[in-house]
Design an enzyme around this catalytic site. Structure first.
Site, PDB file in Angstrom:
ATOM      1  CB  SER A 276      86.410  10.099  31.675  1.00 18.71           C
ATOM      2  OG  SER A 276      87.043   9.102  32.392  1.00 18.71           O
TER       3      SER A 276
ATOM      4  CB  SER B 266      99.327   9.178  36.312  1.00 20.25           C
ATOM      5  OG  SER B 266     100.624   8.273  36.584  1.00 20.25           O
TER       6      SER B 266
ATOM      7  CG  HIS C 196      98.328  12.905  35.253  1.00 20.49           C
ATOM      8  ND1 HIS C 196      97.974  12.882  36.535  1.00 20.49           N
ATOM      9  CD2 HIS C 196      97.124  12.187  34.777  1.00 20.49           C
ATOM     10  CE1 HIS C 196      96.663  12.787  37.036  1.00 20.49           C
ATOM     11  NE2 HIS C 196      96.386  12.231  35.943  1.00 20.49           N
TER      12      HIS C 196
ATOM     13  CD1 TRP D 123     107.075   3.914  24.969  1.00 22.13           C
ATOM     14  CD2 TRP D 123     108.524   3.551  26.230  1.00 22.13           C
ATOM     15  NE1 TRP D 123     108.049   4.219  24.170  1.00 22.13           N
ATOM     16  CE2 TRP D 123     109.264   3.851  25.016  1.00 22.13           C
ATOM     17  CE3 TRP D 123     109.427   2.940  27.195  1.00 22.13           C
ATOM     18  CZ2 TRP D 123     110.483   3.963  24.855  1.00 22.13           C
ATOM     19  CZ3 TRP D 123     110.889   3.033  26.972  1.00 22.13           C
ATOM     20  CH2 TRP D 123     111.469   3.627  25.857  1.00 22.13           C
TER      21      TRP D 123
END
Length: 408
Positions: A247, A332, A379, A354
């Protein structure tokens, strides 16, 4: 007469038995009624009437899930894929050896205000719990030696097993081996305080830049923008930065095929001194572009940052460890970096973690601190965040979700 007496006696005994049976049935019915009354009372009781009793220092993941309004399914932990039968570092480890289901309903409400309250107050470091977890991670994964691919942990001709694409392998060539470091840059190293910085929008207007930069070692994920207008909230220092070969290197820098892409890549990576970590062997599609990037920095003699490859076997071992401790989805990058930091740092502070679309004041929140982004579907961020909450309450890591002192 005797026959009459015998008949009367039999009738009397029958009545007595009937009375005893009625009595037993009555008592059982009363007990059943009391039990059902208590069960109904629990069901209709408001869930947040006494939330502090649901979330406490020794709360298990299932208890935390229930308290946070997260819909989960608890099943026995029968995972045997880890190298050892590990003991959880919880103060009350028996309460956390469960797996939480990987699927959370999209419509499940999370009381973010209540959740954030459990990060209030002064954090207390638990050296004993940290030492236990660090020992377990060392036994399963040997992070200091094997986190990064080196000439020491692979040999020419051996097959590297991909971290995500199971069954796929890559045969190590002499050309690849020559470009790898001889030994791990983390071998024998220990840092006093580390910051692991995620890219969550919770960092926006946090004023946590100084708090992040005071660490001895700073980890960042996926070439995030730092400095400039972000400096006050995210800091300016980094010692270890991850880059996604597909990416980012392939898409943003056009696979380094054009001069423009190569020049931009060389200019941008200079913003990230230290180590630039690339996951070259998670999937086959990442290998070619990762080797191209490593050849590029080697030929240009770029030593800062030093481009290094992640060791997929270390990732597999770490995944197996956390599967045995309730994290069922693929880790992750942030969670993987947090595990790595726990292995080499005495004290770990987490920022930018968060996974909710509302902030602690229940206001709308973007995905990244630098753009709106899209929610990660690969994830299970809420599941991982429950583990971080558990760690925070146990004194294993300090998770910062509120504004830092400078931002108040």
């Amino acid at each position: 007469m005797s026959s009459v007496r015998l008949g009367s006696s039999a009738m009397l005994k029958a009545v007595q038995r009937l009375g005893l049976g009625v009595l037993i049935i009555t008592v059982l019915s009363l007990v059943y009624f009391i039990l059902m009354t208590q069960s109904v009372a629990k069901l209709v009781q408001p869930r947040w009437h006494n939330s502090s009793s649901l979330i406490h220092r020794n709360a298990s993941l299932p208890q935390l899930s229930q308290a946070m309004h997260l819909v989960t399914t608890v099943v026995p932990n029968n995972t045997t894929s880890a190298k050892k039968n590990y003991t959880d570092v919880s103060i009350n480890s028996k309460t956390v050896t469960h797996n939480v289901s990987r699927h959370l309903q999209k419509t499940t409400p999370v009381d973010v205000v209540e959740l954030a309250r459990h990060f209030n107050g002064t954090w207390q470091q638990n050296d004993k719990a940290i030492a236990v977890l660090r020992e377990e991670l060392h036994n399963c994964c040997s992070t200091q030696e094997d986190f990064i691919l080196t000439q020491k942990n692979i040999r020419i001709g051996m097959n590297i097993h991909y971290g995500i694409q199971k069954g796929k392998t890559f045969k190590v060539t002499s050309a690849l081996s020559r470009m790898l470091p001889k030994t791990s840059p983390f071998s024998g190293r220990r840092f006093s305080r580390c910051s692991v910085v995620g890219n969550g929008a919770i960092l926006s207007h946090s004023g946590c830049g100084q708090e992040i930069d005071k660490a001895d070692y700073v980890f960042r994920c996926n070439l995030p923008p730092i400095g400039g207008k972000y400096a006050e909230d995210t800091g300016i220092r980094t010692n270890f930065t991850t880059a996604n070969p597909i990416s980012q290197i392939s898409w943003i820098y056009k696979g380094l095929r054009s001069q423009q892409g190569r020049d931009k890549f060389m200019t941008d990576i200079k913003k990230y001194p230290g180590l630039l970590w690339v996951s070259a062997f998670q999937v086959k599609a990442a290998t070619g572009i990762s080797q191209q990037a490593l050849r590029f920095v080697t030929q240009r003699r770029i030593r800062n940052p030093a481009l290094v490859f992640g060791n997929p076997q270390h990732f597999i071992n770490t995944m197996n460890y956390w599967k045995a401790h309730g994290l069922s989805n693929r880790l992750s990058t942030g969670m993987y970096m947090s595990s790595m930091a726990l292995s080499v740092c005495d004290q770990v502070h987490l920022f930018g973690f968060w996974p909710f679309d509302k902030d602690p004041e229940d206001q709308p929140l973007a995905y990244h601190y630098y753009d709106k982004g899209k929610a990660d579907k690969v994830h299970d961020m809420p599941q991982e965040f429950l583990k971080l909450l558990e760690w925070h309450q146990e004194g294993v890591v300090n998770v910062h979700v509120h504004k830092c002192q400078a931002g108040r």
